[in-house]
Design a protein around this motif. Structure first.
Motif, PDB file in Angstrom:
ATOM      1  N   UNK A 132      19.879  31.779  53.380  1.00  0.00           N
ATOM      2  CA  UNK A 132      20.354  33.013  52.766  1.00  0.00           C
ATOM      3  C   UNK A 132      20.406  32.878  51.245  1.00  0.00           C
ATOM      4  N   UNK A 133      20.922  31.750  50.758  1.00  0.00           N
ATOM      5  CA  UNK A 133      21.006  31.537  49.319  1.00  0.00           C
ATOM      6  C   UNK A 133      19.616  31.510  48.683  1.00  0.00           C
ATOM      7  N   UNK A 144      25.228  36.156  44.052  1.00  0.00           N
ATOM      8  CA  UNK A 144      25.401  36.310  45.492  1.00  0.00           C
ATOM      9  C   UNK A 144      24.990  35.026  46.221  1.00  0.00           C
ATOM     10  N   UNK A 145      23.938  34.371  45.707  1.00  0.00           N
ATOM     11  CA  UNK A 145      23.498  33.117  46.312  1.00  0.00           C
ATOM     12  C   UNK A 145      24.590  32.053  46.195  1.00  0.00           C
ATOM     13  N   UNK A 146      25.262  32.009  45.049  1.00  0.00           N
ATOM     14  CA  UNK A 146      26.365  31.055  44.884  1.00  0.00           C
ATOM     15  C   UNK A 146      27.502  31.359  45.851  1.00  0.00           C
ATOM     16  N   UNK A 147      27.741  32.635  46.086  1.00  0.00           N
ATOM     17  CA  UNK A 147      28.787  33.007  47.048  1.00  0.00           C
ATOM     18  C   UNK A 147      28.411  32.562  48.463  1.00  0.00           C
ATOM     19  N   UNK A 148      27.106  32.655  48.787  1.00  0.00           N
ATOM     20  CA  UNK A 148      26.665  32.211  50.107  1.00  0.00           C
ATOM     21  C   UNK A 148      26.862  30.707  50.274  1.00  0.00           C
ATOM     22  N   UNK A 149      26.689  29.956  49.190  1.00  0.00           N
ATOM     23  CA  UNK A 149      26.833  28.497  49.250  1.00  0.00           C
ATOM     24  C   UNK A 149      28.291  28.040  49.150  1.00  0.00           C
ATOM     25  N   UNK A 150      29.159  28.907  48.644  1.00  0.00           N
ATOM     26  CA  UNK A 150      30.551  28.499  48.360  1.00  0.00           C
ATOM     27  C   UNK A 150      31.258  27.846  49.545  1.00  0.00           C
ATOM     28  N   UNK A 151      31.151  28.410  50.782  1.00  0.00           N
ATOM     29  CA  UNK A 151      31.853  27.745  51.896  1.00  0.00           C
ATOM     30  C   UNK A 151      31.356  26.324  52.155  1.00  0.00           C
ATOM     31  N   UNK A 152      30.062  26.085  51.938  1.00  0.00           N
ATOM     32  CA  UNK A 152      29.517  24.746  52.158  1.00  0.00           C
ATOM     33  C   UNK A 152      30.049  23.760  51.126  1.00  0.00           C
ATOM     34  N   UNK A 153      30.298  24.266  49.913  1.00  0.00           N
ATOM     35  CA  UNK A 153      30.790  23.393  48.846  1.00  0.00           C
ATOM     36  C   UNK A 153      32.299  23.172  48.972  1.00  0.00           C
ATOM     37  N   UNK A 154      33.016  24.245  49.308  1.00  0.00           N
ATOM     38  CA  UNK A 154      34.477  24.145  49.396  1.00  0.00           C
ATOM     39  C   UNK A 154      34.925  23.350  50.616  1.00  0.00           C
ATOM     40  N   UNK A 155      34.225  23.500  51.730  1.00  0.00           N
ATOM     41  CA  UNK A 155      34.678  22.885  52.989  1.00  0.00           C
ATOM     42  C   UNK A 155      33.895  21.629  53.341  1.00  0.00           C
ATOM     43  N   UNK A 156      33.156  21.067  52.385  1.00  0.00           N
ATOM     44  CA  UNK A 156      32.316  19.902  52.682  1.00  0.00           C
ATOM     45  C   UNK A 156      33.199  18.705  53.061  1.00  0.00           C
ATOM     46  N   UNK A 157      33.039  18.159  54.248  1.00  0.00           N
ATOM     47  CA  UNK A 157      33.818  16.963  54.618  1.00  0.00           C
ATOM     48  C   UNK A 157      33.290  15.739  53.899  1.00  0.00           C
ATOM     49  N   UNK A 158      34.145  14.799  53.679  1.00  0.00           N
ATOM     50  CA  UNK A 158      33.777  13.565  52.985  1.00  0.00           C
ATOM     51  C   UNK A 158      33.818  12.404  53.974  1.00  0.00           C
ATOM     52  N   UNK A 173      23.679  21.757  49.416  1.00  0.00           N
ATOM     53  CA  UNK A 173      24.315  22.926  48.801  1.00  0.00           C
ATOM     54  C   UNK A 173      24.684  22.694  47.339  1.00  0.00           C
ATOM     55  N   UNK A 174      25.117  21.477  47.017  1.00  0.00           N
ATOM     56  CA  UNK A 174      25.525  21.173  45.651  1.00  0.00           C
ATOM     57  C   UNK A 174      24.314  21.186  44.710  1.00  0.00           C
ATOM     58  N   UNK A 175      23.205  20.647  45.195  1.00  0.00           N
ATOM     59  CA  UNK A 175      21.997  20.631  44.368  1.00  0.00           C
ATOM     60  C   UNK A 175      21.461  22.051  44.146  1.00  0.00           C
ATOM     61  N   UNK A 176      21.473  22.855  45.205  1.00  0.00           N
ATOM     62  CA  UNK A 176      21.006  24.232  45.060  1.00  0.00           C
ATOM     63  C   UNK A 176      21.936  25.027  44.149  1.00  0.00           C
ATOM     64  N   UNK A 177      23.245  24.837  44.302  1.00  0.00           N
ATOM     65  CA  UNK A 177      24.203  25.553  43.459  1.00  0.00           C
ATOM     66  C   UNK A 177      24.041  25.145  42.003  1.00  0.00           C
ATOM     67  N   UNK A 178      23.759  23.873  41.767  1.00  0.00           N
ATOM     68  CA  UNK A 178      23.532  23.414  40.392  1.00  0.00           C
ATOM     69  C   UNK A 178      22.301  24.100  39.800  1.00  0.00           C
TER      70      UNK A 178
END
Length: 828
Positions: A132-133, A144-158, A173-178
């Motif tokens: 989608x992003x 809008x693309x950043x908003x689509x990626x936001x859940x993947x960045x915020x909820x990323x487990x470590x 997601x982090x690389x695409x958002x960058x």
């Protein structure tokens, strides 16, 4: 550049069912795919799907579509995915990816959104959000693309690291958002995201370093950019991959920023020379094209050589791209004609090639610059007919240039229909399409369509600049027909958009409206001009022009002040296209002051300074009139020469110039030369008013020559007679001709004919301008009759004059009374 599209295929490959039914084909196809040879898998699956027993047909189609995508055949993948295949989640994901790879981003976005709304999506949400992003990024909707990626960045487990701490489970997601933040110029956010990616795999490390290099490049740290790109190229990670190509291009762009064009050119040419089939070949050629444009004398040898290669030996991509970009470069830095021919040839030979649409757009830009809008329309329509199944984005680009050419050809209804259709899709150009549709509606005078476009535009985010421009254009268009309405709407524009860059132009337009009123409202002109504070040189120039004209029309301004305004303008804007009209207006000011030599100088300066100006004809004509007014022989000779120049221009003033030339000859007492010029004029098809003046001038010249040759009076009589009988001539012109005809008869002592001609004048219905000829003819006829002692006839003429309402009627009444007293002519 897109770094992460390929990542989605990893997920798609692991999620497909692969239960073999026919081991001899299907099983082998699965094995070939797993071993990384999708080309073999494609061949076996196609044979398998043509068999009579295809129990695993659905799974085979999904695998075939996946393999086609991995070999960069998205259009073929879409054909494989039938309605049955699309019932599964895997089928829908494959279709979304195929649409994405085909450039059909609106459709891809819709399917990825639908997939994300599936409550059973589970772990597949990562790939769906990445898809989608990607679609939104391609649509220009980076936020809008950043908003689509936001859940993947915020909820990323470590996940734990062996050495302590943690690492990201998925860095994509982090690389695409960058990358998106880089596009939005949010460099701090991009840097923070890249710093988060602490333990990427080898390929993601190369991606991260490439993005770091791009970040350093756009922020001006060229040394860091070069270091990052060189590091990627020196590593083994992703060698030959898209990441490597992007790093090579980044390095070339670094050299470009340093203006080291030859180094940049060498890098890109080397890549193209080594990689004939890379998926980045289009990006590489685009980069090479940009480099060549920056060089003063680029060598097109490599492009020419590649364009002549045999596609059977090197593949079709490099020869086609070379031919396309060679055509574009010939237009820019080589032969304009060769460039046009190359693009026309490319379009004709490869009408359905993906680049043909761009070729049509490039060709249209050149044809429109040449004013050849009809060929643009024809070429665009041919391409659209041949590419009905092309991606919406490609069709939109060609439809856009088609609509633009239709506007230039004044086919506004057709252009409006195209812009309205294009504006219905959510694309980066949606606001512009709505703006253009509204402009077409304005020009068509369709208020409802205009308002509908404006209302739709208002619902789009970040559309204020387009709405402001529309409000301004509406006011400017209304200024041509309804100044009151234009003034009201322009003032409303200034209220609604007070800080808009077009505000100075709105004040300038309001000043123009005030200036064109009768009489000009100078206070309003001054008030509006003082509101114009801008760094825009065009608006400053237009302001200075109006300031000069306002001074020139002010009768209280001394001519010296007006001249100073003109000289200041010319000195400040020595190459202004307004200079001819400034010269002409200053010349008119001198002319009104009877300063004919200075007026003539200003008029002739137009010829010296701006010989290609559309005002040249007017300037030369006025220069001739000024020279005539100087009343010396040399000036009148020069006036004749100036009028001859105007005549040779063959413009609207051609016949008037010939007439003025003849009148100047008469003024110089050269009547025979004047008659020659007038005969030349009268032998042409000329307007009726000029024909009347020319015949009158010819007869006057013949009358003057009659003092030395009585035969000329008879020629004048014929000419005046023809003028009086001329169809379409005015009553006043007929009166004048008949009166002068009577004078000719007087000169040859044909008194009865003279009286008859005078009487003919009295029989013509006339308006106020003809009163002078009416009374002249009446009094002169009565004088002849009195000299012949025809008292009663003379009295009848005087009585006719006395009964006519006029200031001279009393004079006729007094003469009638005198005649009656002297000759006892009282009525019985």
């Amino acid at each position: 550049m897109r770094l992460l599209t390929w990542c989605i295929l990893i997920f798609l490959g692991t999620a497909l069912p692969a239960r073999p039914v026919r081991a001899d084909l299907y099983d082998e196809a699965v094995r070939a795919d797993q071993e990384g040879v999708p080309e073999v898998s494609i061949q076996k699956l196609r044979i398998y799907l043509t068999g009579t027993s295809t129990a695993q047909a659905g799974a085979a189609r999904l695998l075939l579509a996946k393999c086609l995508l991995s070999t960069n055949q998205p259009a073929a993948a879409l054909q494989v995915l039938d309605s049955e295949a699309l019932k599964s989640n895997d089928g829908r994901r494959l279709r979304a990816e195929a649409l994405l790879r085909s450039g059909r981003w609106v459709e891809a976005e819709a399917i990825w959104t639908e997939i994300l709304n599936d409550p059973n999506l589970g772990a597949n949400a990562i790939e769906a959000r990445l898809g989608l992003a990607e679609a939104q990024q391609q649509l220009g909707a980076a936020r809008e693309a950043l908003q689509a990626l936001a859940p993947l960045i915020q909820d990323q487990p470590v996940a734990p690291k062996r050495s302590g701490g943690g690492t990201l489970v998925d860095a994509r997601p982090f690389l695409m958002a960058a990358e998106l933040d880089l596009q939005l110029a949010d460099f701090k956010a991009a840097q923070g995201l890249l710093a988060t990616v602490s333990q990427p795999d080898r390929l993601q490390a190369a991606q991260k370093e490439t993005l770091s290099g791009q970040l350093a490049l756009v922020t001006g740290d060229l040394a860091a950019a070069e270091k990052s790109f060189q590091q990627v190229l020196a590593s083994d990670s992703g060698q030959g991959s898209r990441v490597t190509t992007i790093a090579q291009l980044g390095l070339a762009n670094t050299y470009l920023a340093r203006k080291e064009y030859e180094d940049a050119e060498s890098i890109v040419e080397k890549i193209i020379g080594e990689q004939t089939q890379t998926e980045n070949l289009t990006d590489l050629f685009q980069a090479l094209y940009s480099i060549y444009l920056l060089e003063q004398t680029p060598s097109l040898t490599d492009l020419a050589r590649w364009s002549q290669e045999d596609p059977k030996q090197v593949g079709s991509d490099r020869p086609l791209l070379a031919q396309f970009y060679l055509g574009k470069l010939e237009l820019k830095v080589g032969s304009h004609t060769n460039g046009l021919n190359l693009l026309k040839q490319f379009i004709a030979q490869h009408m359905t090639h993906p680049l043909a649409g761009e070729a049509v757009i490039g060709l249209a830009q050149e044809l429109d610059a040449d004013g050849n809008h009809a060929q643009t329309i024809e070429t665009a329509k041919q391409w659209l007919a041949a590419n009905e199944k092309a991606s919406p984005a490609d069709r939109a680009g060609v439809e856009d240039v088609l609509a633009g050419a239709l506007v230039q050809s004044r086919e506004l209804a057709s252009a409006f229909a195209i812009y309205q259709r294009l504006s219905q899709e959510r694309t980066p150009n949606q606001a512009r399409f709505l703006y253009n549709a509204a402009i077409c509606a304005l020009l068509l005078g369709n208020e409802s369509q205009y308002r509908e476009s404006v209302e739709t535009l208002a619902r789009l985010p970040d559309s204020q600049s387009e709405r402001a421009a529309l409000a301004f254009e509406k006011g400017m268009l209304e200024a041509k027909s309804d100044s009151a309405l234009a003034e009201r709407n322009l003032r409303q524009f200034l209220v609604d958009f007070p800080k808009n860059p077009l505000s100075p132009k709105a004040h300038l337009a309001l000043a123009e409206i005030a200036f064109t009123e009768s009489p000009p409202d100078r206070n309003r002109v001054t008030a509006e001009l003082t509101q114009i504070a801008t760094e825009d040189p065009v608006t400053q120039e237009e302001k200075a022009r109006l300031e000069f004209f306002a001074a020139a029309e002010d009768s209280k301004q001394p001519v010296t002040a007006v001249s100073r305004f003109a000289q200041d303008f010319v000195q400040k804007y020595p190459h202004s296209h307004f200079r001819p009209e400034i010269r002409i207006k200053l010349g008119e000011v001198y002319f009104r002051q009877n300063d004919y030599p200075n007026a003539q100088t200003q008029f002739e300066l137009v010829s010296d300074e701006d010989p290609d100006s559309p005002l040249l004809e007017t300037a030369l004509f006025l220069a001739g009139e000024a020279a005539r007014k100087s009343m010396n022989s040399s000036s009148m000779d020069h006036a004749v020469e100036l009028f001859e120049e105007v005549y040779k221009i063959n413009g609207p003033l051609r016949y008037r110039a010939r007439l003025e030339q003849a009148l100047t000859k008469r003024q110089a007492l050269q009547d025979r030369e004047a008659i020659v010029l007038l005969n030349d004029l009268l032998n042409q098809t000329i307007p009726i008013d000029i024909r009347c003046e020319a015949m009158d001038a010819k007869a006057d010249a013949e009358f003057t020559l009659g003092s030395k040759d009585e035969a000329e009076y008879r020629e004048a009589i014929k000419t005046f007679d023809s003028l009086a009988a001329l169809e379409g001539t005015s009553a006043v012109c007929r009166q004048s001709a008949l009166y002068k005809k009577a004078k000719c008869y007087e000169k040859i002592s044909q008194w009865d004919d003279a009286v008859a001609a005078y009487y003919d004048v009295l029989s013509i219905d006339y308006g106020a301008p003809g009163e002078i000829w009416y009374f002249r003819a009446g009094f002169d006829a009565a004088q002849i009759l009195e000299s012949k002692k025809s008292w009663a006839s003379a009295a009848a003429i005087y009585q006719k004059l006395a009964a006519t309402p006029s200031s001279r009627a009393e004079e006729a009444k007094n003469r009638l009374t005198r005649l009656r007293l002297e000759h006892f002519l009282w009525p019985e």
